[in-house]
Scaffold this motif. Structure first.
Motif, PDB file in Angstrom:
ATOM      1  N   GLU A  21       0.812  -1.225   0.000  1.00  0.00           N
ATOM      2  CA  GLU A  21       0.000   0.000   0.000  1.00  0.00           C
ATOM      3  C   GLU A  21       0.837   1.263   0.000  1.00  0.00           C
ATOM      4  O   GLU A  21       0.313   2.356  -0.142  1.00  0.00           O
ATOM      5  CB  GLU A  21      -0.906   0.012   1.246  1.00  0.00           C
ATOM      6  CG  GLU A  21      -1.933  -1.090   1.215  1.00  0.00           C
ATOM      7  CD  GLU A  21      -2.862  -1.073   2.415  1.00  0.00           C
ATOM      8  OE1 GLU A  21      -2.658  -0.244   3.326  1.00  0.00           O
ATOM      9  OE2 GLU A  21      -3.781  -1.903   2.439  1.00  0.00           O
ATOM     10  N   PHE A  22       2.144   1.104   0.197  1.00  0.00           N
ATOM     11  CA  PHE A  22       2.955   2.291   0.386  1.00  0.00           C
ATOM     12  C   PHE A  22       4.357   2.031  -0.129  1.00  0.00           C
ATOM     13  O   PHE A  22       4.902   0.954   0.085  1.00  0.00           O
ATOM     14  CB  PHE A  22       3.024   2.604   1.890  1.00  0.00           C
ATOM     15  CG  PHE A  22       3.305   4.038   2.172  1.00  0.00           C
ATOM     16  CD1 PHE A  22       2.295   4.987   2.059  1.00  0.00           C
ATOM     17  CD2 PHE A  22       4.578   4.457   2.515  1.00  0.00           C
ATOM     18  CE1 PHE A  22       2.555   6.326   2.296  1.00  0.00           C
ATOM     19  CE2 PHE A  22       4.840   5.793   2.755  1.00  0.00           C
ATOM     20  CZ  PHE A  22       3.824   6.728   2.649  1.00  0.00           C
ATOM     21  N   VAL A  23       4.934   2.990  -0.829  1.00  0.00           N
ATOM     22  CA  VAL A  23       6.316   2.837  -1.276  1.00  0.00           C
ATOM     23  C   VAL A  23       7.148   3.994  -0.750  1.00  0.00           C
ATOM     24  O   VAL A  23       6.703   5.143  -0.741  1.00  0.00           O
ATOM     25  CB  VAL A  23       6.400   2.673  -2.816  1.00  0.00           C
ATOM     26  CG1 VAL A  23       5.812   3.824  -3.555  1.00  0.00           C
ATOM     27  CG2 VAL A  23       7.832   2.441  -3.269  1.00  0.00           C
ATOM     28  N   LEU A  24       8.324   3.662  -0.242  1.00  0.00           N
ATOM     29  CA  LEU A  24       9.226   4.638   0.370  1.00  0.00           C
ATOM     30  C   LEU A  24      10.586   4.572  -0.311  1.00  0.00           C
ATOM     31  O   LEU A  24      10.990   3.518  -0.821  1.00  0.00           O
ATOM     32  CB  LEU A  24       9.477   4.276   1.830  1.00  0.00           C
ATOM     33  CG  LEU A  24       8.405   4.529   2.863  1.00  0.00           C
ATOM     34  CD1 LEU A  24       8.848   3.925   4.188  1.00  0.00           C
ATOM     35  CD2 LEU A  24       8.142   6.017   3.025  1.00  0.00           C
ATOM     36  N   LEU A  25      11.304   5.686  -0.262  1.00  0.00           N
ATOM     37  CA  LEU A  25      12.690   5.680  -0.725  1.00  0.00           C
ATOM     38  C   LEU A  25      13.413   6.891  -0.153  1.00  0.00           C
ATOM     39  O   LEU A  25      12.781   7.837   0.305  1.00  0.00           O
ATOM     40  CB  LEU A  25      12.758   5.678  -2.256  1.00  0.00           C
ATOM     41  CG  LEU A  25      11.984   6.761  -2.998  1.00  0.00           C
ATOM     42  CD1 LEU A  25      12.765   8.049  -3.098  1.00  0.00           C
ATOM     43  CD2 LEU A  25      11.623   6.264  -4.381  1.00  0.00           C
ATOM     44  N   GLU A  26      14.744   6.817  -0.188  1.00  0.00           N
ATOM     45  CA  GLU A  26      15.557   7.971   0.204  1.00  0.00           C
ATOM     46  C   GLU A  26      16.293   8.488  -1.017  1.00  0.00           C
ATOM     47  O   GLU A  26      16.678   7.693  -1.884  1.00  0.00           O
ATOM     48  CB  GLU A  26      16.602   7.578   1.261  1.00  0.00           C
ATOM     49  CG  GLU A  26      16.047   7.523   2.644  1.00  0.00           C
ATOM     50  CD  GLU A  26      16.021   6.103   3.173  1.00  0.00           C
ATOM     51  OE1 GLU A  26      16.582   5.222   2.498  1.00  0.00           O
ATOM     52  OE2 GLU A  26      15.422   5.878   4.234  1.00  0.00           O
ATOM     53  N   VAL A  27      16.515   9.802  -1.051  1.00  0.00           N
ATOM     54  CA  VAL A  27      17.208  10.379  -2.194  1.00  0.00           C
ATOM     55  C   VAL A  27      18.032  11.575  -1.724  1.00  0.00           C
ATOM     56  O   VAL A  27      17.624  12.293  -0.803  1.00  0.00           O
ATOM     57  CB  VAL A  27      16.197  10.754  -3.310  1.00  0.00           C
ATOM     58  CG1 VAL A  27      15.119  11.704  -2.843  1.00  0.00           C
ATOM     59  CG2 VAL A  27      16.887  11.300  -4.547  1.00  0.00           C
TER      60      VAL A  27
END
Ligand SMILES: CC(C)(COP(=O)(O)OP(=O)(O)OC[C@H]1O[C@@H](n2cnc3c(N)ncnc32)[C@H](O)[C@@H]1OP(=O)(O)O)[C@@H](O)C(=O)NCCC(=O)NCCS
Length: 161
Positions: free
Chosen positions: A114-120
């Motif tokens: 239900e949710f997608v996360l990432l760091e940038v």
């Protein structure tokens, strides 16, 4: 900023398949061209071995059967964390990363995420533009998250529940 526009690569010219150890020389070439602090080969091996929590895919350019990028994401219950995505410099700005993330989102929604996360890195203009285009929102800042060079991380996320 001036951006050179290229023609989009039709989607039937590339596909995703699971990353295998034999892919690692190609993957490392792209990794070393893509990051100031590239992952070591052992990190990629660890991801391959950590299936099904970790999902490591290569992007294959169909006409030459050549690895031109990869995406690695973790799937834990309803959450996806994209930990690495890179496209070979010769194939950038052709719509490949965007198409790949859209394809992964379709797949993981089917699997219940239900949710997608990432760091940038805030200095990574290309990646930030890509995630903005895909509808990711900034959720917070992780102070001094990156080294070589030291930089904060922007935590970005997208909900599709
Ligand atoms: C970030 C990266 C994966 C993008 O891959 P890509 O296949 O070139 O991206 P796409 O062609 O799918 O771009 C989709 C959209 O992202 C944005 N974008 C991508 N690269 C961009 C650039 N250099 N400058 C500005 N916008 C860019 C654009 O909005 C683009 O849409 P448009 O072409 O319709 O304007 C690629 O630049 C890369 O491998 N970088 C090194 C590794 C990296 O930084 N990974 C992300 C870590 S968080």
């Amino acid at each position: 900023m001036n951006v050179i526009k290229k023609a989009k690569l039709p989607q039937d010219f590339f596909y995703l398949r699971r990353m295998e150890e034999d892919d690692l020389p190609d993957v490392l070439k792209i990794e070393n061209l893509s990051y100031s602090k590239p992952w070591h080969v052992s990190s990629f091996k660890g991801e391959i071995d950590n299936y099904p929590i970790s999902n490591a895919y290569v992007i294959v350019y169909r006409p030459l059967n050549k690895v031109i990028g990869y995406i690695i994401y973790w799937h834990v219950e309803k959450e996806i964390q994209i930990s690495n995505i890179a496209v070979s410099p010769d194939f950038r700005m052709m719509g490949i990363a965007e198409a790949v993330i859209r394809q992964v989102i379709v797949q993981i929604k089917r699997e219940g995420a239900e949710f997608v996360l990432l760091e940038v890195r805030p200095s990574n203009y290309a990646a930030l533009s890509l995630y903005n285009k895909l509808g990711f929102k900034v959720l917070g800042i992780r102070r001094n998250y990156y080294s070589d060079p030291r930089e904060d991380a922007m935590l970005m996320g997208k909900s599709f529940a």
